[in-house]
Design a protein around this motif. Sequence first.
Motif, PDB file in Angstrom:
ATOM      1  N   ALA A 198       1.015   8.011 -14.023  1.00  0.00           N
ATOM      2  CA  ALA A 198       2.412   7.600 -14.190  1.00  0.00           C
ATOM      3  C   ALA A 198       2.694   6.324 -13.411  1.00  0.00           C
ATOM      4  O   ALA A 198       3.443   5.456 -13.874  1.00  0.00           O
ATOM      5  CB  ALA A 198       3.344   8.723 -13.730  1.00  0.00           C
ATOM      6  N   ALA A 199       2.097   6.191 -12.231  1.00  0.00           N
ATOM      7  CA  ALA A 199       2.317   4.988 -11.428  1.00  0.00           C
ATOM      8  C   ALA A 199       1.716   3.759 -12.095  1.00  0.00           C
ATOM      9  O   ALA A 199       2.292   2.674 -12.059  1.00  0.00           O
ATOM     10  CB  ALA A 199       1.717   5.171 -10.033  1.00  0.00           C
ATOM     11  N   LEU A 200       0.561   3.919 -12.735  1.00  0.00           N
ATOM     12  CA  LEU A 200      -0.038   2.802 -13.459  1.00  0.00           C
ATOM     13  C   LEU A 200       0.863   2.386 -14.614  1.00  0.00           C
ATOM     14  O   LEU A 200       1.041   1.200 -14.885  1.00  0.00           O
ATOM     15  CB  LEU A 200      -1.425   3.181 -13.971  1.00  0.00           C
ATOM     16  CG  LEU A 200      -2.511   3.360 -12.905  1.00  0.00           C
ATOM     17  CD1 LEU A 200      -3.783   3.918 -13.521  1.00  0.00           C
ATOM     18  CD2 LEU A 200      -2.806   2.041 -12.205  1.00  0.00           C
ATOM     19  N   LEU A 259       0.883  -1.160   0.000  1.00  0.00           N
ATOM     20  CA  LEU A 259       0.000   0.000   0.000  1.00  0.00           C
ATOM     21  C   LEU A 259       0.920   1.209   0.000  1.00  0.00           C
ATOM     22  O   LEU A 259       1.566   1.514   1.006  1.00  0.00           O
ATOM     23  CB  LEU A 259      -0.909  -0.009   1.225  1.00  0.00           C
ATOM     24  CG  LEU A 259      -1.939  -1.149   1.291  1.00  0.00           C
ATOM     25  CD1 LEU A 259      -2.750  -1.068   2.574  1.00  0.00           C
ATOM     26  CD2 LEU A 259      -2.861  -1.103   0.080  1.00  0.00           C
ATOM     27  N   MET A 260       1.011   1.900  -1.136  1.00  0.00           N
ATOM     28  CA  MET A 260       2.055   2.891  -1.384  1.00  0.00           C
ATOM     29  C   MET A 260       1.492   4.309  -1.505  1.00  0.00           C
ATOM     30  O   MET A 260       0.719   4.605  -2.416  1.00  0.00           O
ATOM     31  CB  MET A 260       2.790   2.519  -2.678  1.00  0.00           C
ATOM     32  CG  MET A 260       3.951   3.429  -3.046  1.00  0.00           C
ATOM     33  SD  MET A 260       5.477   2.935  -2.236  1.00  0.00           S
ATOM     34  CE  MET A 260       5.895   1.461  -3.211  1.00  0.00           C
ATOM     35  N   ASP A 261       1.916   5.166  -0.568  1.00  0.00           N
ATOM     36  CA  ASP A 261       1.616   6.591  -0.700  1.00  0.00           C
ATOM     37  C   ASP A 261       2.461   7.124  -1.849  1.00  0.00           C
ATOM     38  O   ASP A 261       3.637   6.779  -1.982  1.00  0.00           O
ATOM     39  CB  ASP A 261       1.970   7.311   0.603  1.00  0.00           C
ATOM     40  CG  ASP A 261       1.622   8.787   0.559  1.00  0.00           C
ATOM     41  OD1 ASP A 261       0.803   9.194  -0.293  1.00  0.00           O
ATOM     42  OD2 ASP A 261       2.178   9.544   1.376  1.00  0.00           O
ATOM     43  N   ILE A 262       1.896   7.963  -2.674  1.00  0.00           N
ATOM     44  CA  ILE A 262       2.638   8.408  -3.843  1.00  0.00           C
ATOM     45  C   ILE A 262       3.529   9.609  -3.558  1.00  0.00           C
ATOM     46  O   ILE A 262       4.546   9.818  -4.208  1.00  0.00           O
ATOM     47  CB  ILE A 262       1.669   8.713  -5.009  1.00  0.00           C
ATOM     48  CG1 ILE A 262       2.392   8.552  -6.341  1.00  0.00           C
ATOM     49  CG2 ILE A 262       1.024  10.073  -4.871  1.00  0.00           C
ATOM     50  CD1 ILE A 262       1.477   8.360  -7.509  1.00  0.00           C
ATOM     51  N   ARG A 263       3.162  10.408  -2.569  1.00  0.00           N
ATOM     52  CA  ARG A 263       3.962  11.589  -2.236  1.00  0.00           C
ATOM     53  C   ARG A 263       4.640  11.385  -0.893  1.00  0.00           C
ATOM     54  O   ARG A 263       4.011  11.483   0.154  1.00  0.00           O
ATOM     55  CB  ARG A 263       3.077  12.834  -2.205  1.00  0.00           C
ATOM     56  CG  ARG A 263       2.465  13.194  -3.547  1.00  0.00           C
ATOM     57  CD  ARG A 263       1.610  14.443  -3.448  1.00  0.00           C
ATOM     58  NE  ARG A 263       1.014  14.809  -4.731  1.00  0.00           N
ATOM     59  CZ  ARG A 263      -0.128  14.349  -5.188  1.00  0.00           C
ATOM     60  NH1 ARG A 263      -0.810  13.479  -4.460  1.00  0.00           N
ATOM     61  NH2 ARG A 263      -0.604  14.725  -6.363  1.00  0.00           N
ATOM     62  N   MET A 264       5.922  11.096  -0.950  1.00  0.00           N
ATOM     63  CA  MET A 264       6.735  10.912   0.253  1.00  0.00           C
ATOM     64  C   MET A 264       8.062  11.639   0.061  1.00  0.00           C
ATOM     65  O   MET A 264       8.525  11.797  -1.073  1.00  0.00           O
ATOM     66  CB  MET A 264       6.994   9.416   0.513  1.00  0.00           C
ATOM     67  CG  MET A 264       5.759   8.624   0.881  1.00  0.00           C
ATOM     68  SD  MET A 264       6.112   6.873   1.244  1.00  0.00           S
ATOM     69  CE  MET A 264       6.430   6.251  -0.425  1.00  0.00           C
ATOM     70  N   ASP A 317      10.021   8.950  -3.715  1.00  0.00           N
ATOM     71  CA  ASP A 317       8.564   8.934  -3.612  1.00  0.00           C
ATOM     72  C   ASP A 317       7.974   7.605  -4.064  1.00  0.00           C
ATOM     73  O   ASP A 317       8.696   6.691  -4.490  1.00  0.00           O
ATOM     74  CB  ASP A 317       7.952  10.098  -4.395  1.00  0.00           C
ATOM     75  CG  ASP A 317       8.234  10.023  -5.892  1.00  0.00           C
ATOM     76  OD1 ASP A 317       8.643   8.955  -6.384  1.00  0.00           O
ATOM     77  OD2 ASP A 317       8.016  11.041  -6.585  1.00  0.00           O
ATOM     78  N   GLY A 318       6.660   7.505  -3.979  1.00  0.00           N
ATOM     79  CA  GLY A 318       5.993   6.253  -4.317  1.00  0.00           C
ATOM     80  C   GLY A 318       6.109   5.877  -5.773  1.00  0.00           C
ATOM     81  O   GLY A 318       6.118   4.696  -6.118  1.00  0.00           O
TER      82      GLY A 318
END
Length: 229
Positions: free
Chosen positions: A94-96, A52-57, A61-62
Motif C-alpha cells: 500500500a505504501a508503494l 526513513l519512515m516506520d510504517i507502524r506508528m 502511521d507511516g
Amino acid sequence: MIRVVLADDQALLRSAFRVLVDSEPDMEVVGEAADGTEAVALVRERGADVVLMDIRMPGTDGLAATRAISADPALAEVRVVILTTFEVDEYVVAALRAGASGFLGKGAEPGELLSAVRTAAKGDALLSPVATKGLIARFLAQGGAAEGDDPAAGGRAARLDALTAREREVLAQVAGGLSNDEIGTRLDVSPLTVKTHVNRAMAKLGARDRAQLVVAAYESGLVRPAVPE
C-alpha cells in the motif's frame, strides 16, 4: 548534502539511525519524528530530501504520512523509504502505491541503509530483483491489485494505452527489477535511451519514480508472473 528525516516511534532506533546517517559526509539528519503527523510537518519545515519512515506508528502511521507527502506538489522531490520488520506485507504494498520509493528491513546492514538513502535521493527505486519477486508474490496472494488503496492506481493502469511499444517493453523490464544498464544490454540500446523511455513512461503514468512504475505494470496486467508452485 542529503537531508534526512527519521520517523519511528522507537527513540532508540532513531538514535541509532541518526548516529549512522550523521557519520557520513554527504548526508545529515534534519529532524526526528515519533509519528506520521510530526514527520510530514518536519519534511515541510526542514526541506528534507529523504524520509526513513516506520510504517507502524501510533496516531498517524507511516502509510498515511507517505500519502500526505506524495499528494503535496510542493514535496514532489521528497523520497520516502519505508522501514519494516517484514520484507513485504500488505502495508508495504500500500505504501508503494501511495508513493514510497521502496522499502528496507530494519535488520538491514548499516551499509545497506546508507546505500538506500543515496539511491532514494537520486530518484531510483529500492526494488531489487529479490524484493520485486516478494512484491509480485504479495500481489498474487491478494488476487492482483487491491481496490481502494490508491485512487490514482486505476488511472495509471488506464494510461498504459498512451505508452509506445518501446516504452511498454522498457516498463516490463523495470518491473523485473532491472537497472537501466541491464535493460540497455538486454534491449541493445544505451542506458541513456532507457532512461529517456523510463522518464517518459513516468510522465505519462503520473508515477513519482520507478517503484510506482513497478506497481503500475502489475496492476495493469502488463506483467503477469507465473504463480509459484
